[in-house]
Design an enzyme around this catalytic site. Structure first.
Site, PDB file in Angstrom:
ATOM      1  N   CYS A   1       0.815  -1.231   0.000  1.00 13.46           N
ATOM      2  CA  CYS A   1       0.000   0.000   0.000  1.00 13.46           C
ATOM      3  C   CYS A   1       0.838   1.266   0.000  1.00 13.46           C
ATOM      4  O   CYS A   1       0.338   2.348  -0.302  1.00 13.46           O
ATOM      5  CB  CYS A   1      -0.927   0.007   1.211  1.00 13.46           C
ATOM      6  SG  CYS A   1      -2.061  -1.369   1.229  1.00 13.46           S
TER       7      CYS A   1
ATOM      8  N   HIS B   1      -3.467   7.366   2.643  1.00  9.90           N
ATOM      9  CA  HIS B   1      -3.872   6.038   2.161  1.00  9.90           C
ATOM     10  C   HIS B   1      -5.250   5.732   2.732  1.00  9.90           C
ATOM     11  O   HIS B   1      -5.540   6.061   3.880  1.00  9.90           O
ATOM     12  CB  HIS B   1      -2.851   5.003   2.626  1.00  9.90           C
ATOM     13  CG  HIS B   1      -3.254   3.592   2.342  1.00  9.90           C
ATOM     14  ND1 HIS B   1      -3.799   3.206   1.141  1.00  9.90           N
ATOM     15  CD2 HIS B   1      -3.208   2.466   3.116  1.00  9.90           C
ATOM     16  CE1 HIS B   1      -4.052   1.906   1.178  1.00  9.90           C
ATOM     17  NE2 HIS B   1      -3.711   1.440   2.358  1.00  9.90           N
TER      18      HIS B   1
ATOM     19  N   ASN C   1     -10.218  -0.113  -0.024  1.00  6.92           N
ATOM     20  CA  ASN C   1      -8.754  -0.020   0.019  1.00  6.92           C
ATOM     21  C   ASN C   1      -8.197  -0.494  -1.327  1.00  6.92           C
ATOM     22  O   ASN C   1      -8.269  -1.669  -1.644  1.00  6.92           O
ATOM     23  CB  ASN C   1      -8.239  -0.886   1.175  1.00  6.92           C
ATOM     24  CG  ASN C   1      -6.726  -0.817   1.330  1.00  6.92           C
ATOM     25  OD1 ASN C   1      -6.020  -0.337   0.452  1.00  6.92           O
ATOM     26  ND2 ASN C   1      -6.236  -1.311   2.454  1.00  6.92           N
TER      27      ASN C   1
HETATM   28  O1  UT7 Z   1      -3.846  -1.183   3.637  1.00  7.06           O
HETATM   29  C1  UT7 Z   1      -3.071  -1.957   4.507  1.00  7.06           C
HETATM   30  C2  UT7 Z   1      -3.294  -1.569   5.871  1.00  7.06           C
HETATM   31  N1  UT7 Z   1      -4.514  -2.129   6.357  1.00  7.06           N
HETATM   32  C3  UT7 Z   1      -5.111  -1.572   7.382  1.00  7.06           C
HETATM   33  O2  UT7 Z   1      -4.646  -0.548   7.830  1.00  7.06           O
HETATM   34  C4  UT7 Z   1      -6.301  -2.250   7.993  1.00  7.06           C
HETATM   35  C5  UT7 Z   1      -6.242  -2.087   9.494  1.00  7.06           C
HETATM   36  N2  UT7 Z   1      -7.298  -2.763  10.231  1.00  7.06           N
HETATM   37  C6  UT7 Z   1      -8.598  -2.405  10.140  1.00  7.06           C
HETATM   38  O3  UT7 Z   1      -8.941  -1.570   9.336  1.00  7.06           O
HETATM   39  C7  UT7 Z   1      -9.592  -3.017  11.104  1.00  7.06           C
HETATM   40  O4  UT7 Z   1      -8.890  -3.771  12.071  1.00  7.06           O
HETATM   41  C8  UT7 Z   1     -10.647  -3.932  10.421  1.00  7.06           C
HETATM   42  C9  UT7 Z   1     -11.614  -3.083   9.616  1.00  7.06           C
HETATM   43  C10 UT7 Z   1      -9.943  -4.925   9.521  1.00  7.06           C
HETATM   44  C11 UT7 Z   1     -11.444  -4.678  11.474  1.00  7.06           C
HETATM   45  O5  UT7 Z   1     -12.023  -3.806  12.416  1.00  7.06           O
HETATM   46  P1  UT7 Z   1     -11.941  -4.137  13.986  1.00  7.06           P
HETATM   47  O6  UT7 Z   1     -12.685  -3.084  14.678  1.00  7.06           O
HETATM   48  O7  UT7 Z   1     -10.480  -4.290  14.312  1.00  7.06           O
HETATM   49  O8  UT7 Z   1     -12.738  -5.497  14.089  1.00  7.06           O
HETATM   50  P2  UT7 Z   1     -12.247  -6.926  14.597  1.00  7.06           P
HETATM   51  O9  UT7 Z   1     -11.312  -7.539  13.623  1.00  7.06           O
HETATM   52  O10 UT7 Z   1     -11.803  -6.823  16.008  1.00  7.06           O
HETATM   53  O11 UT7 Z   1     -13.620  -7.722  14.576  1.00  7.06           O
HETATM   54  C12 UT7 Z   1     -14.676  -7.399  15.476  1.00  7.06           C
HETATM   55  C13 UT7 Z   1     -15.806  -8.381  15.278  1.00  7.06           C
HETATM   56  C14 UT7 Z   1     -15.374  -9.838  15.383  1.00  7.06           C
HETATM   57  O12 UT7 Z   1     -16.417 -10.550  16.044  1.00  7.06           O
HETATM   58  P3  UT7 Z   1     -16.260 -10.950  17.588  1.00  7.06           P
HETATM   59  O13 UT7 Z   1     -15.052 -11.803  17.648  1.00  7.06           O
HETATM   60  O14 UT7 Z   1     -16.125  -9.649  18.312  1.00  7.06           O
HETATM   61  O15 UT7 Z   1     -17.549 -11.659  17.842  1.00  7.06           O
HETATM   62  C15 UT7 Z   1     -15.313 -10.285  13.947  1.00  7.06           C
HETATM   63  O16 UT7 Z   1     -15.565 -11.675  13.793  1.00  7.06           O
HETATM   64  O17 UT7 Z   1     -16.368  -8.226  13.966  1.00  7.06           O
HETATM   65  C16 UT7 Z   1     -16.442  -9.509  13.321  1.00  7.06           C
HETATM   66  N3  UT7 Z   1     -16.234  -9.305  11.899  1.00  7.06           N
HETATM   67  C17 UT7 Z   1     -17.223  -9.058  11.025  1.00  7.06           C
HETATM   68  N4  UT7 Z   1     -18.549  -8.972  11.169  1.00  7.06           N
HETATM   69  C18 UT7 Z   1     -19.286  -8.694  10.074  1.00  7.06           C
HETATM   70  C19 UT7 Z   1     -15.035  -9.289  11.227  1.00  7.06           C
HETATM   71  N5  UT7 Z   1     -15.255  -9.045   9.924  1.00  7.06           N
HETATM   72  C20 UT7 Z   1     -16.587  -8.893   9.769  1.00  7.06           C
HETATM   73  C21 UT7 Z   1     -17.411  -8.623   8.663  1.00  7.06           C
HETATM   74  N6  UT7 Z   1     -18.743  -8.521   8.853  1.00  7.06           N
HETATM   75  N7  UT7 Z   1     -16.904  -8.431   7.419  1.00  7.06           N
END
Ligand code: UT7
Length: 322
Positions: free
Chosen positions: A115, A249, A279
């Site tokens: 990225c 980004h 992204n």
């Molecule tokens: O470009 C390269 C750099 N990339 C980035 O900078 C990305 C950085 N990370 C992020 O943007 C965020 O961490 C994400 C958007 C990927 C995820 O957000 P988060 O607030 O960190 O969520 P999480 O991974 O902690 O997931 C929270 C909950 C989980 O459920 P439980 O375990 O709390 O029950 C996941 O299973 O959300 C659930 N979950 C979803 N639910 C519905 C994860 N993905 C999804 C989904 N739809 N697509």
């Protein structure tokens, strides 16, 4: 006449026609529009059609940037394509773009910094121009990330999209202190395991799919971007209060908001396109810049701060005086 400066002479963008909304995704992924919007800020992404490749998007963006600069491919000394999703393992996507655009002199090559690719490319191009190796460079960030997504992994597949953005960089010695003021590139290979593809030419003979520990990447993004912004500003006589427009980004709106807040920037000083594109990795900064220019948000003399972080980990920032 003053010192040779690397100025942006034109910008362009290209997005595949097909738009996939969050609601469309719910038809084959266990997710919701609400979750994707709240956690990332993404509402839709563009997806390349069958037979439409990274080079096609790059060519579209490159043509638009050349047109906006008032130049042709024959004026170019280099074409640099930043991509993680090349058409083929060899040759480079840049060589395909070179042939399609009709550039028969100079040289074309790809760079891979995930990225951060566009910021890396900008720093490389600035070096070529300042050292007198090039007068005009077409720098393109182009990706078909939807081709390397694991559609069974809802934690990643909802985040990425396809697209390309481009700039024409020009060496000028009659523009005072306009152009690239400073850039700073960083990487930390120890962080491989939080963002990588589980395959590659040498390891598996396939591209693999994106694997990400989202929370860890998020944490690194906010801290790495904040520090590299401090590092790049320290190379200039500018402070964060001098920045007129942040072009970040587009990985997560919450990351962008966090960085904008640290820089004490108002909402209208931060270019946000993630809702429309998702992204797009190396394409995201030039796509956002192109939109800012076309929306009249950039005026001569403005100070722009561009930044990105991605797999590697790699990260970087650049300060420009428009
Ligand atoms: O470009 C390269 C750099 N990339 C980035 O900078 C990305 C950085 N990370 C992020 O943007 C965020 O961490 C994400 C958007 C990927 C995820 O957000 P988060 O607030 O960190 O969520 P999480 O991974 O902690 O997931 C929270 C909950 C989980 O459920 P439980 O375990 O709390 O029950 C996941 O299973 O959300 C659930 N979950 C979803 N639910 C519905 C994860 N993905 C999804 C989904 N739809 N697509």
């Amino acid at each position: 006449m003053s010192e040779m400066r690397c100025v942006i002479a034109g910008t362009g963008g290209f997005l595949p026609e097909r738009v996939v909304t969050n609601n469309d995704l719910t038809e084959w992924v266990d997710t919701s529009d609400e979750w994707i919007t709240e956690r990332s800020g993404i509402r839709q992404r563009h997806m390349a059609a069958d037979g439409e490749y990274t080079s096609d998007l790059a060519i579209g963006a490159g043509k638009a940037a050349l047109e906006s600069a008032g130049l042709t491919a024959e004026d170019l000394d280099f074409i640099i394509v930043a991509t993680t999703t090349p058409d083929e393992t060899l040759p480079s996507t840049a060589c395909k773009v070179q042939a399609a655009l009709g550039m028969h002199e100079g040289a074309a090559f790809d760079i891979q910094a995930a990225c951060s690719g566009f910021i890396y490319g900008l720093s490389i191009a600035d070096g070529f121009i300042r050292s007198g190796q090039a007068k005009n460079i077409l720098l393109i960030g182009a990706e078909t990330l939807t081709r390397i997504i694991d559609w069974e992994d809802r934690t990643t597949c909802v985040l990425f999209g396809d697209g390309a953005g481009a700039v024409v960089l020009q060496g000028r010695d009659d523009v005072g202190n306009r152009g690239v003021v400073a850039s700073k590139l960083r990487s930390d290979g120890r962080q491989h395991d939080i963002l990588y593809s589980d395959g590659g030419t040498s390891m598996t003979g396939t591209s693999g799919t994106i694997q990400m520990e989202g929370k860890d990447v998020f944490r690194h993004a906010v801290s790495n971007l904040s520090s590299v912004i401090g590092e790049v500003l320290a190379k200039t006589d500018l402070t964060q209060d001098d920045i007129d427009l942040l072009v970040p980004h587009q990985a997560n709106k919450r990351i962008i908001d966090g960085v904008g807040k640290k820089l004490r920037m108002d909402a209208e000083q931060v270019m946000i396109t993630i809702a429309d594109h998702g992204n797009t990795s190396a394409a995201s900064v030039p796509l956002a810049l192109d939109r800012a220019v076309r929306e009249g948000k950039v005026n001569e003399g403005d100070i722009l701060l561009l930044e990105a972080m991605g797999a590697g980990l790699t990260w970087g920032a650049a300060v420009l005086r428009w």
